[in-house]
Design a protein around this motif. Structure first.
Motif, short mmCIF file in Angstrom:
data_model
loop_
_atom_site.label_atom_id
_atom_site.label_comp_id
_atom_site.label_asym_id
_atom_site.label_seq_id
_atom_site.Cartn_x
_atom_site.Cartn_y
_atom_site.Cartn_z
N HIS A 136 0.84 -1.20 0.00
CA HIS A 136 0.00 0.00 0.00
C HIS A 136 0.87 1.26 0.00
O HIS A 136 0.62 2.21 -0.75
CB HIS A 136 -0.93 -0.02 1.21
N LEU A 137 1.92 1.24 0.83
CA LEU A 137 2.84 2.38 0.87
C LEU A 137 3.52 2.57 -0.48
O LEU A 137 3.64 3.71 -0.96
CB LEU A 137 3.88 2.17 1.97
N ASP A 138 3.95 1.47 -1.10
CA ASP A 138 4.58 1.56 -2.42
C ASP A 138 3.62 2.15 -3.46
O ASP A 138 4.02 2.98 -4.28
CB ASP A 138 5.07 0.18 -2.89
N GLU A 139 2.35 1.73 -3.40
CA GLU A 139 1.35 2.27 -4.32
C GLU A 139 1.17 3.77 -4.11
O GLU A 139 1.10 4.54 -5.07
CB GLU A 139 0.01 1.55 -4.13
N VAL B 142 2.10 9.39 -5.74
CA VAL B 142 2.68 10.70 -5.47
C VAL B 142 3.64 11.08 -6.59
O VAL B 142 3.63 12.20 -7.10
CB VAL B 142 3.38 10.73 -4.10
N ALA B 143 4.47 10.13 -7.00
CA ALA B 143 5.42 10.39 -8.09
C ALA B 143 4.68 10.72 -9.38
O ALA B 143 5.06 11.67 -10.09
CB ALA B 143 6.35 9.20 -8.29
N ASN B 144 3.62 9.97 -9.67
CA ASN B 144 2.84 10.25 -10.88
C ASN B 144 2.16 11.61 -10.80
O ASN B 144 2.13 12.36 -11.78
CB ASN B 144 1.79 9.16 -11.11
N LYS C 226 4.68 14.28 -11.38
CA LYS C 226 5.02 14.34 -12.80
C LYS C 226 3.92 15.07 -13.58
O LYS C 226 4.21 15.95 -14.39
CB LYS C 226 5.21 12.92 -13.34
N GLU C 227 2.67 14.70 -13.31
CA GLU C 227 1.54 15.37 -13.97
C GLU C 227 1.53 16.86 -13.62
O GLU C 227 1.28 17.71 -14.49
CB GLU C 227 0.22 14.75 -13.54
N ASN C 228 1.77 17.15 -12.36
CA ASN C 228 1.78 18.55 -11.91
C ASN C 228 2.86 19.34 -12.63
O ASN C 228 2.63 20.48 -13.06
CB ASN C 228 1.99 18.59 -10.40
N ASP C 229 4.03 18.75 -12.77
CA ASP C 229 5.12 19.42 -13.49
C ASP C 229 4.75 19.67 -14.95
O ASP C 229 5.02 20.75 -15.50
CB ASP C 229 6.42 18.60 -13.42
#
Length: 143
Positions: free
Chosen positions: A44-47, A52-54, A57-60
């Motif tokens: 769950h933490l990995d997901e 968060v990383a995705n 990336k989308e935010n950037d």
């Protein structure tokens, strides 16, 4: 009688062994359950970390698009300011030319067709040259 106490102790030893065996099985089961729970938590933490990383990336990417659009907007706004200034200058020149034509018309006696000059800033929907075609292409609006 001597056999009886041995049987009782053997029977109590068997029940103790069974209790110990149940405790051991429960402990093993609890350990396995705890291990599975930790694995689920880690997954769950990995997901969440991947999400968060995705999102970052989308935010950037969105921020980059906003900056591109903002730069394009500022460029167009600057060009519009220049064009508005040019319209004002040309309108002033045209008004001056019309006043010269009226002066010539008045003193020469020759009738001249002097059109009214619409104020494009007050009436932006009224084009100064209604016969002139407006040419645009679809790619001029691509960012």
């Amino acid at each position: 009688m001597s056999g009886r106490p041995a049987r009782q102790s053997s029977s109590s030893e068997n029940s103790e062994v069974m209790v110990d065996e149940r405790k051991r099985k429960r402990m093993v089961s609890n350990r396995d359950s705890a291990r599975r729970s930790r694995l689920r938590k880690q997954q769950h933490l990995d997901e969440i970390v991947n999400q968060v990383a995705n999102y970052k990336k989308e935010n950037d990417q969105i921020e980059m698009q906003i900056n591109m659009h903002m730069n394009q907007y500022l460029k167009v706004e600057s060009e519009n300011t220049i064009l508005r200034t040019q319209i004002m200058e040309l309108t002033d020149r045209l008004q001056s030319m019309n006043s010269v034509l009226r002066f010539v018309e008045e003193f020469s006696g020759v009738a001249m067709d002097i059109p009214e000059i619409p104020d494009p800033l007050l009436k932006p929907w009224q084009l100064p040259c209604p016969g002139q075609q407006i040419v645009a292409s679809s790619n001029m609006f691509q960012w």
